[in-house]
Design an enzyme around this catalytic site. Structure first.
Site, PDB file in Angstrom:
ATOM      1  CG  HIS A  10      -0.485   1.348   7.112  1.00 45.27           C
ATOM      2  ND1 HIS A  10       0.475   0.844   7.963  1.00 45.27           N
ATOM      3  CD2 HIS A  10       0.154   2.216   6.300  1.00 45.27           C
ATOM      4  CE1 HIS A  10       1.647   1.404   7.680  1.00 45.27           C
ATOM      5  NE2 HIS A  10       1.485   2.232   6.669  1.00 45.27           N
ATOM      6  CD  GLU A  11      -1.055   2.513   2.681  1.00 47.40           C
ATOM      7  OE1 GLU A  11      -0.616   3.683   2.595  1.00 47.40           O
ATOM      8  OE2 GLU A  11      -0.325   1.538   2.944  1.00 47.40           O
TER       9      GLU A  11
ATOM     10  CB  CYS B 261       5.333   2.393   7.544  1.00 44.26           C
ATOM     11  SG  CYS B 261       4.850   3.893   6.672  1.00 44.26           S
ATOM     12  CG  LEU B 262       6.522   1.113   1.467  1.00 40.24           C
ATOM     13  CD1 LEU B 262       5.850   1.345   0.111  1.00 40.24           C
ATOM     14  CD2 LEU B 262       7.655   0.111   1.329  1.00 40.24           C
TER      15      LEU B 262
ATOM     16  CG  HIS C 185       0.381   6.861   5.378  1.00 42.32           C
ATOM     17  ND1 HIS C 185       1.483   7.407   6.011  1.00 42.32           N
ATOM     18  CD2 HIS C 185       0.688   5.564   5.140  1.00 42.32           C
ATOM     19  CE1 HIS C 185       2.411   6.465   6.150  1.00 42.32           C
ATOM     20  NE2 HIS C 185       1.954   5.333   5.642  1.00 42.32           N
TER      21      HIS C 185
ATOM     22  N   GLY D 207       0.836  -1.191   0.000  1.00 41.87           N
ATOM     23  CA  GLY D 207       0.000   0.000   0.000  1.00 41.87           C
ATOM     24  C   GLY D 207       0.871   1.241   0.000  1.00 41.87           C
TER      25      GLY D 207
ATOM     26  CD  GLN E  92       3.411   6.019   2.520  1.00 40.58           C
ATOM     27  OE1 GLN E  92       2.460   5.457   1.972  1.00 40.58           O
ATOM     28  NE2 GLN E  92       4.402   5.354   3.089  1.00 40.58           N
TER      29      GLN E  92
HETATM   30 ZN   LIG Z   1       2.902   3.510   5.692  1.00 40.97          ZN
END
Ligand SMILES: [Zn+2]
Length: 207
Positions: free
Chosen positions: A174-175, A132-133, A178, A87, A92
């Protein structure tokens, strides 16, 4: 959201080996793995990393379903794939617009959800580790609803409604976080947060 590394690794050994070609196949596999690691680093370099301020901002509702949005979503699909994530939210990339992409499962094509609204099934929650990226190698336990309905639009402006469970339910929570400037370190327990913030502190370089 970041993929489980162990999980990724298992799949590369799923296919059958033909003994005569084993050496070549291993060389090819090593080469591909190097290539994938390179692609991942390239993608991560384009994803905002903690403590970038964009990660703490609330994204705005999308009202224009134009070429910019289509191109943004295309770029997000590519980066999510290359970064080996499940995701990715527009925040981000430093784009404060309410859109995220995610991979519902291994078989289905990735999807983009614009202006997501979540309805959580509060009766059933589960604590599991998330990465998380934007948070490097950090993994922390996070409690999430195991079932969720996500409503919103696709990049063409058409209405979307998905009933999700398991990993997909976790990913959309999660997204959506963000898009509100919320990170997994805000959702975990105090001890895990403290440890994660320690890991995220810039390392002093040894000279
Ligand atoms: Zn993340």
């Amino acid at each position: 959201m970041a993929h489980e590394h162990d999980h990724e690794h298992d799949h590369e050994h799923d296919h059958d080996h033909d003994h005569d070609h084993e050496v070549d196949e291993e060389a090819v596999a090593r080469h591909l793995e190097g290539e994938r690691a390179y692609m991942r680093r390239q993608a991560l370099a384009q994803i905002r990393q903690y403590p970038d301020v964009a990660l703490r901002m609330r994204a705005r509702e999308i009202t224009e379903f134009d070429e910019f949005l289509v191109q943004l979503v295309e770029r997000m699909f590519e980066l999510m794939h290359d970064a080996q994530g499940v995701g990715l939210a527009a925040t981000q990339l430093g784009v404060l617009q309410r859109v995220f992409v995610f991979a519902p499962d291994e078989e289905s094509a990735p999807r983009a959800i614009v202006n997501p609204r979540l309805t959580l099934d509060e009766r059933d929650k589960l604590v599991e580790e998330e990465g998380c990226l934007s948070l490097r190698e950090v993994r922390v336990p996070v409690e999430r609803a195991t079932r969720v309905v996500v409503e919103g639009q696709d990049p063409n402006g058409d209405d979307v409604r998905l009933e999700l469970d398991g990993l997909a339910a976790r990913v959309v929570q999660h997204e959506t976080d963000h898009l509100d400037g919320v990170l997994i370190i805000d959702r975990t327990d105090a001890e895990s947060r403290k440890q994660a913030i320690g890991e995220l502190r810039p390392q002093p370089s040894l000279v």
